[in-house]
Design an enzyme around this catalytic site. Structure first.
Site, PDB file in Angstrom:
ATOM      1  N   SER A   1      -2.153   6.299  -2.256  1.00 25.73           N
ATOM      2  CA  SER A   1      -1.945   6.833  -3.609  1.00 25.73           C
ATOM      3  C   SER A   1      -2.360   8.302  -3.578  1.00 25.73           C
ATOM      4  O   SER A   1      -3.163   8.704  -2.727  1.00 25.73           O
ATOM      5  CB  SER A   1      -2.842   6.083  -4.595  1.00 25.73           C
TER       6      SER A   1
ATOM      7  N   TYR B   1     -11.232   2.414  -7.034  1.00 20.06           N
ATOM      8  CA  TYR B   1      -9.813   2.477  -6.628  1.00 20.06           C
ATOM      9  C   TYR B   1      -9.567   3.751  -5.816  1.00 20.06           C
ATOM     10  O   TYR B   1      -8.947   3.710  -4.751  1.00 20.06           O
ATOM     11  CB  TYR B   1      -8.904   2.433  -7.849  1.00 20.06           C
TER      12      TYR B   1
HETATM   13  N1  LIG Z   1       2.197   2.280  -9.768  1.00 20.18           N
HETATM   14  C1  LIG Z   1       1.518   3.385  -9.482  1.00 20.18           C
HETATM   15  O1  LIG Z   1       1.356   4.283 -10.312  1.00 20.18           O
HETATM   16  C2  LIG Z   1       0.965   3.586  -8.103  1.00 20.18           C
HETATM   17  C3  LIG Z   1       0.568   4.879  -7.732  1.00 20.18           C
HETATM   18  C4  LIG Z   1       0.050   5.095  -6.480  1.00 20.18           C
HETATM   19  C5  LIG Z   1      -0.069   4.052  -5.596  1.00 20.18           C
HETATM   20  N2  LIG Z   1       0.311   2.792  -5.957  1.00 20.18           N
HETATM   21  C6  LIG Z   1       0.145   1.701  -4.989  1.00 20.18           C
HETATM   22  O2  LIG Z   1       1.411   1.102  -4.745  1.00 20.18           O
HETATM   23  C7  LIG Z   1       1.214  -0.227  -4.283  1.00 20.18           C
HETATM   24  C8  LIG Z   1       2.143  -1.154  -5.030  1.00 20.18           C
HETATM   25  O3  LIG Z   1       1.788  -1.161  -6.393  1.00 20.18           O
HETATM   26  P1  LIG Z   1       2.845  -1.189  -7.579  1.00 20.18           P
HETATM   27  O4  LIG Z   1       2.662   0.030  -8.373  1.00 20.18           O
HETATM   28  O5  LIG Z   1       4.195  -1.500  -7.067  1.00 20.18           O
HETATM   29  O6  LIG Z   1       2.233  -2.380  -8.461  1.00 20.18           O
HETATM   30  P2  LIG Z   1       2.778  -3.806  -8.846  1.00 20.18           P
HETATM   31  O7  LIG Z   1       4.100  -3.700  -9.507  1.00 20.18           O
HETATM   32  O8  LIG Z   1       1.670  -4.451  -9.606  1.00 20.18           O
HETATM   33  O9  LIG Z   1       2.957  -4.542  -7.434  1.00 20.18           O
HETATM   34  C9  LIG Z   1       1.858  -4.951  -6.660  1.00 20.18           C
HETATM   35  C10 LIG Z   1       2.318  -5.908  -5.584  1.00 20.18           C
HETATM   36  O10 LIG Z   1       1.175  -6.290  -4.800  1.00 20.18           O
HETATM   37  C11 LIG Z   1       1.094  -7.695  -4.711  1.00 20.18           C
HETATM   38  N3  LIG Z   1      -0.295  -8.128  -4.656  1.00 20.18           N
HETATM   39  C12 LIG Z   1      -1.312  -7.777  -5.486  1.00 20.18           C
HETATM   40  N4  LIG Z   1      -2.430  -8.443  -5.166  1.00 20.18           N
HETATM   41  C13 LIG Z   1      -2.108  -9.235  -4.104  1.00 20.18           C
HETATM   42  C14 LIG Z   1      -2.838 -10.177  -3.329  1.00 20.18           C
HETATM   43  N5  LIG Z   1      -4.113 -10.470  -3.590  1.00 20.18           N
HETATM   44  N6  LIG Z   1      -2.216 -10.808  -2.317  1.00 20.18           N
HETATM   45  C15 LIG Z   1      -0.911 -10.547  -2.055  1.00 20.18           C
HETATM   46  N7  LIG Z   1      -0.172  -9.673  -2.742  1.00 20.18           N
HETATM   47  C16 LIG Z   1      -0.767  -9.033  -3.766  1.00 20.18           C
HETATM   48  C17 LIG Z   1       1.786  -8.212  -5.979  1.00 20.18           C
HETATM   49  O11 LIG Z   1       2.357  -9.491  -5.753  1.00 20.18           O
HETATM   50  P3  LIG Z   1       1.813 -10.883  -6.366  1.00 20.18           P
HETATM   51  O12 LIG Z   1       1.187 -10.560  -7.697  1.00 20.18           O
HETATM   52  O13 LIG Z   1       3.028 -11.728  -6.445  1.00 20.18           O
HETATM   53  O14 LIG Z   1       0.825 -11.347  -5.359  1.00 20.18           O
HETATM   54  C18 LIG Z   1       2.907  -7.192  -6.165  1.00 20.18           C
HETATM   55  O15 LIG Z   1       4.037  -7.553  -5.427  1.00 20.18           O
HETATM   56  C19 LIG Z   1      -0.273  -0.534  -4.477  1.00 20.18           C
HETATM   57  O16 LIG Z   1      -0.939  -0.420  -3.246  1.00 20.18           O
HETATM   58  C20 LIG Z   1      -0.734   0.555  -5.441  1.00 20.18           C
HETATM   59  O17 LIG Z   1      -2.109   0.841  -5.309  1.00 20.18           O
HETATM   60  C21 LIG Z   1       0.827   2.540  -7.196  1.00 20.18           C
END
Ligand SMILES: NC(=O)c1ccc[n+]([C@@H]2O[C@H](COP(=O)([O-])OP(=O)(O)OC[C@H]3O[C@@H](n4cnc5c(N)ncnc54)[C@H](OP(=O)(O)O)[C@@H]3O)[C@@H](O)[C@H]2O)c1
Length: 260
Positions: free
Chosen positions: A139, A153
């Protein structure tokens, strides 16, 4: 049985059921790769299986547990993984003292321990042919010195950035062909906010745009990938601001999320 257009080379994606991981899934499906998709929500994985075809391997695993991480490595052993998107993760917002320790430990387990464990396992597997690409989803939080009100985080993501940079250098010095990089987006419109129970204080980009940009930059061999010009400028500009002031500014942004 494989369809003709499908490849024997696999793309492994954790956190494939939503957001950024789901967009990577769509991209590599369109490219004709066989997919290995990991997450906890089995119903969503089964839906993806229908869309991506019967050759898709789905792994229901909770990556906050050692068993969940081991299950993934055991299942993919011996498979030719060309790309690994090490993406699953989530955030927790609030005063450090108020956030439930169980939630924090779970976050550290997913964002740090699982990312580390899976990266090591898949890297060793790729080293046998000395080919492949690994992208750790960090991130932009990992590029700033600290983020009050989302302190843990930010710390998890700083770990991912540092680990990626260090091992990428080791691979380069070893003359390896393997690509290792990290994706450092700012706000992206996914389920991240509802999981973190906050609203962004800045407009987010679409997860599709984020994943498309990441794939392009991976192909160019970029180690630290920051989508969106304004976020790049913020990271660059941050170098010229006294650290204390920068940390305070990050805290102000996070606080706004809490009360939005
Ligand atoms: N959205 C943002 O603004 C942002 C910015 C910077 C970085 N990121 C990073 O991008 C990545 C993806 O996040 P996203 O934004 O796409 O969020 P999201 O829509 O909430 O997706 C998160 C994914 O991670 C999986 N996950 C969460 N906990 C898990 C666990 N204990 N075991 C297995 N799978 C798990 C979830 O699947 P299930 O719930 O089905 O397990 C889901 O598929 C993360 O690492 C996040 O920190 C996001």
């Amino acid at each position: 049985m494989k369809n003709d257009y499908m490849s024997d080379k696999y793309v492994l994606i954790t956190g494939a059921t939503s957001g950024i991981g789901l967009e990577f899934t769509k991209i590599y499906h369109r490219k004709g790769y066989s997919l290995i998709l990991v997450a906890r929500r089995e119903n969503r994985l089964k839906k993806l299986l229908k869309v991506c075809g019967p050759d898709t391997i789905i792994i229901t695993a909770d990556l906050s547990t050692p068993e969940g991480c081991k299950k993934v490595l055991d299942r993919v052993k011996g498979l030719d993984i060309e790309v690994f998107i090490n993406n699953a993760g989530f955030g927790k917002c609030g005063n450090f003292e108020d956030i439930d320790i169980k939630d924090e430990i779970s976050m550290i387990n997913v964002n740090v321990t699982a990312v580390h464990f899976l990266m090591k396992g898949i890297l060793k597997q790729m080293r046998r042919t000395d080919s492949g690409k690994i992208l750790n989803v960090a991130s932009s939080a990992g590029l700033f010195p600290a983020g009050p009100y989302m302190s843990a985080y930010y710390a998890t993501k700083a770990y991912v950035v540092s680990l990626t940079r260090g091992v990428a250098e080791e691979l380069e010095e070893a003359g390896s062909n393997i690509y290792l990089g990290c994706l450092c987006p700012g706000p992206v419109d996914t389920e991240f906010n509802s999981v973190a129970d906050v609203k962004f204080s800045l407009p987010g980009i679409s997860p599709a745009k984020c994943a498309r940009y990441a794939v392009r930059m991976m192909d160019k061999g970029k180690t630290v990938i920051v989508p969106k010009l304004t976020m790049k400028a913020a990271v660059f500009g941050g170098r010229f601001i006294p650290q204390k002031k920068l940390i305070k500014t990050c805290g102000t942004m996070q606080k706004k999320k809490l009360y939005n």
